[in-house]
Scaffold this motif. Sequence first.
Motif, PDB file in Angstrom:
ATOM      1  N   TYR A 159     -11.339   3.481   5.118  1.00 23.97           N
ATOM      2  CA  TYR A 159     -10.479   3.379   4.054  1.00 23.97           C
ATOM      3  C   TYR A 159      -9.494   4.123   4.498  1.00 23.97           C
ATOM      4  CZ  TYR A 159     -13.046   0.013   1.596  1.00 23.97           C
ATOM      5  OH  TYR A 159     -14.282  -1.255   1.623  1.00 23.97           O
TER       6      TYR A 159
ATOM      7  N   ARG B 288      -0.284   6.718  -0.075  1.00 24.21           N
ATOM      8  CA  ARG B 288      -0.241   6.644  -1.514  1.00 24.21           C
ATOM      9  C   ARG B 288       0.611   7.860  -2.503  1.00 24.21           C
ATOM     10  NH1 ARG B 288      -5.005   9.116  -6.046  1.00 24.21           N
ATOM     11  NH2 ARG B 288      -4.162   7.751  -7.781  1.00 24.21           N
TER      12      ARG B 288
ATOM     13  N   TYR C 129       0.537   6.274  -9.003  1.00 23.37           N
ATOM     14  CA  TYR C 129      -0.625   6.297 -10.055  1.00 23.37           C
ATOM     15  C   TYR C 129      -1.138   5.549  -9.184  1.00 23.37           C
ATOM     16  CZ  TYR C 129       3.073   7.349 -13.078  1.00 23.37           C
ATOM     17  OH  TYR C 129       3.857   8.293 -13.728  1.00 23.37           O
ATOM     18  N   LYS C 130      -1.090   4.272  -8.470  1.00 19.68           N
ATOM     19  CA  LYS C 130      -2.460   3.734  -8.048  1.00 19.68           C
ATOM     20  C   LYS C 130      -3.087   3.872  -7.285  1.00 19.68           C
ATOM     21  CE  LYS C 130       0.476   0.283  -7.669  1.00 19.68           C
ATOM     22  NZ  LYS C 130       0.811  -1.149  -7.787  1.00 19.68           N
ATOM     23  N   LEU C 131      -4.464   3.807  -6.536  1.00 21.27           N
ATOM     24  CA  LEU C 131      -4.787   3.979  -5.952  1.00 21.27           C
ATOM     25  C   LEU C 131      -5.938   3.183  -5.210  1.00 21.27           C
ATOM     26  CD1 LEU C 131      -6.455   6.177  -3.876  1.00 21.27           C
ATOM     27  CD2 LEU C 131      -8.613   6.359  -5.556  1.00 21.27           C
ATOM     28  N   SER C 132      -5.160   2.167  -3.907  1.00 17.38           N
ATOM     29  CA  SER C 132      -5.244   0.778  -3.447  1.00 17.38           C
ATOM     30  C   SER C 132      -5.704   0.608  -1.861  1.00 17.38           C
ATOM     31  CB  SER C 132      -3.928  -0.593  -3.485  1.00 17.38           C
ATOM     32  OG  SER C 132      -3.292  -0.212  -4.721  1.00 17.38           O
ATOM     33  N   PHE C 133      -6.893  -0.121  -2.105  1.00 20.40           N
ATOM     34  CA  PHE C 133      -7.557   0.016  -1.153  1.00 20.40           C
ATOM     35  C   PHE C 133      -7.258  -1.478  -0.173  1.00 20.40           C
ATOM     36  CE2 PHE C 133     -11.167   3.645  -1.262  1.00 20.40           C
ATOM     37  CZ  PHE C 133     -10.436   3.677  -2.937  1.00 20.40           C
ATOM     38  N   GLY C 134      -7.220  -1.423   1.272  1.00 18.41           N
ATOM     39  CA  GLY C 134      -6.939  -2.298   2.283  1.00 18.41           C
ATOM     40  C   GLY C 134      -8.318  -2.471   2.407  1.00 18.41           C
TER      41      GLY C 134
END
Lengths: 111, 108
Positions: free
Chosen positions: B87, B91, B94-99
């Motif tokens: 992945y 960033r 704060y958020k850590l978003s995965f695709g």
Amino acid sequence: NAGVTQTPKFRILKIGQSMTLQCTQDMNHNYMYWYRQDPGMGLKLIYYSVGAGITDKGEVPNGYNVSRSTTEDFPLRLELAAPSQTSVYFCASSYDRGEAFFGQGTRLTVV
Amino acid sequence: DAKTTQPTSMDCAEGRAANLPCNHSTISGNEYVYWYRQIHSQGPQYIIHGLKNNETNEMASLIITEDRKSSTLILPHATLRDTAVYYCIVRGDYKLSFGAGTTVTVRA
């Protein structure tokens, strides 16, 4: 150090039941996160927290609640479980935007 | 956070370098590039991250283009244990978003 510990590892719930997924970390990290991962899909962010007393919604918060009363613990509450909540749930923590450490996951089935 | 685009899958021969591309053309100045991988059904594992300079650690190297619109993760000597979903994440807060990531299969 245990790192990030999630309990339980497996759980079967009946539709309409409630439960709390536990997550605790011993690294004194300020950031904590909850994700769900459906079969064959990527991780979706449910909620996150940047410190005790502070929580915020992620991409898929509906049907879930969280609290962060201590630095170490970040429980995820499911109210009125639905089959659509069948998933693997991962908790993670990090110090600010540094390396995030993940737990081993909780496999939840709602029947 | 800026969106990333990765190939859906790629194969790599054992012992060879694996080069994983990632496009992030809308990245802004204060956003970092992170790489994680997920082996089978385990929790994701951090690999490396960077802002603008190239980075190297014991696992991999991260090459970020000068305009920062794309990056490449390099696994120098791929082994069968490197088979995983990789992945690329941009960033800024704060958020850590995965695709969806890239499924990398290392073949003997």
